[in-house]
Write an enzyme that holds these catalytic residues in place. Structure first.
Site, PDB file in Angstrom:
ATOM      1  N   SER A  53      -0.588   7.327  10.270  1.00 39.13           N
ATOM      2  CA  SER A  53      -1.830   7.985   9.855  1.00 39.13           C
ATOM      3  C   SER A  53      -2.365   7.531   8.507  1.00 39.13           C
ATOM      4  O   SER A  53      -3.524   7.788   8.190  1.00 39.13           O
ATOM      5  CB  SER A  53      -1.637   9.504   9.825  1.00 39.13           C
ATOM      6  OG  SER A  53      -0.770   9.885   8.781  1.00 39.13           O
ATOM      7  N   LYS A 119      -1.248  12.601   3.384  1.00 38.28           N
ATOM      8  CA  LYS A 119      -2.658  12.272   3.602  1.00 38.28           C
ATOM      9  C   LYS A 119      -3.326  12.033   2.244  1.00 38.28           C
ATOM     10  O   LYS A 119      -2.733  12.251   1.196  1.00 38.28           O
ATOM     11  CB  LYS A 119      -3.392  13.412   4.311  1.00 38.28           C
ATOM     12  CG  LYS A 119      -2.741  13.947   5.577  1.00 38.28           C
ATOM     13  CD  LYS A 119      -2.866  13.015   6.758  1.00 38.28           C
ATOM     14  CE  LYS A 119      -2.255  13.637   8.013  1.00 38.28           C
ATOM     15  NZ  LYS A 119      -2.138  12.645   9.104  1.00 38.28           N
TER      16      LYS A 119
END
Length: 254
Positions: A53, A119
């Site tokens: 990700s 993230k």
């Protein structure tokens, strides 16, 4: 008549020296483990990247150092605990056994990232985050972001349209590999177990943020610092942070 001195058993000097050295070694090891555990709890620790990700900023298997002393800010790469229902098998690191977990806790092994995500922090409390402007750029407080330095090649800033205002005590996060990231965007319609508070789970509570990733330390060929991209410096200050998030799954006015 004279008294005969009574003989006493004497321990060999080498045995006494060995025992003293063994005690000193144990004390050093225990002290090192305590110091390492304190550093892990309050200063920083190492994590293993478990998913795609954050490509190409971070690759699967990279080891990153996460520091906990500095307040996180917009643009940082942050590690945080699962806010609830975010983690699938591909994003959660493999859980170690009891021995491996012990060495994680004392800081002798990198954290397997089980139960954690990583993230990029896009929106702070009070920020208005929207996708997208007429050129397809993400907007933060009306300022378009130039994400070319970290966005995965070929990815759009977002395939879904939205406008949100980040609530107090929460942050809005997105992966750099947007097409392979289950981040804040994909939870904007989630509801809790009672079917209430739609979208609340999309915003990560600040008390779940472990810290900011500052460096890749392994593999050796990928060693390097992780910083805040310059584009975030132009973002205006946020307005007052509301108690509840504002969410609209529509594009901003063009």
């Amino acid at each position: 008549m004279t008294d005969t001195p009574t003989k006493t058993d004497e321990k060999p000097a080498h045995r006494s020296g060995f025992a003293a050295a063994a005690r000193e070694f144990v004390l050093i090891v225990v002290g090192a483990l305590i110091v390492s555990s304190i550093l892990r709890a309050f200063v920083g620790q190492m994590f293993i990247i478990p998913s795609e990700s954050m490509e190409n900023t971070l690759l699967v298997g990279d080891r990153v150092v996460v520091e906990k002393l500095t307040d996180v800010k917009r643009g940082d790469v942050v590690v945080f605990e699962d806010p609830g229902g975010w983690l699938g098998p591909e994003e959660s690191g493999q859980k170690r056994g009891s021995i491996g977990r012990f060495f994680e806790i004392v800081g002798l092994l990198p954290d397997s990232s089980h139960g954690h995500l990583i993230k990029r922090l896009i929106g702070m409390p009070g920020d208005k985050v929207a996708c997208c402007d007429e050129k397809g750029r993400l907007l933060v407080n009306g300022q378009p972001l130039d994400e070319t330095s970290y966005l995965y090649p070929g990815d759009a800033p977002s395939q879904m349209e939205f406008q949100v205002t980040v609530p107090a005590g929460r942050v809005f996060v997105m992966g750099d590999h947007r097409s392979a990231s289950g981040d804040s965007r994909v939870h904007l319609s989630d509801v809790d177990a009672n079917g209430n508070n739609p979208g609340d789970a999309a915003f990560v509570s600040m008390d779940k943020v472990t810290g900011r990733a500052i460096m890749i330390v392994w593999p050796a060929g990928r060693w390097g610092k992780l910083g805040v991209p310059d584009t975030f410096k132009a973002v205006p200050a946020p307005g007052p942070a509301p108690d509840k998030p504002s969410i609209s799954l529509t594009p901003p006015p063009k």
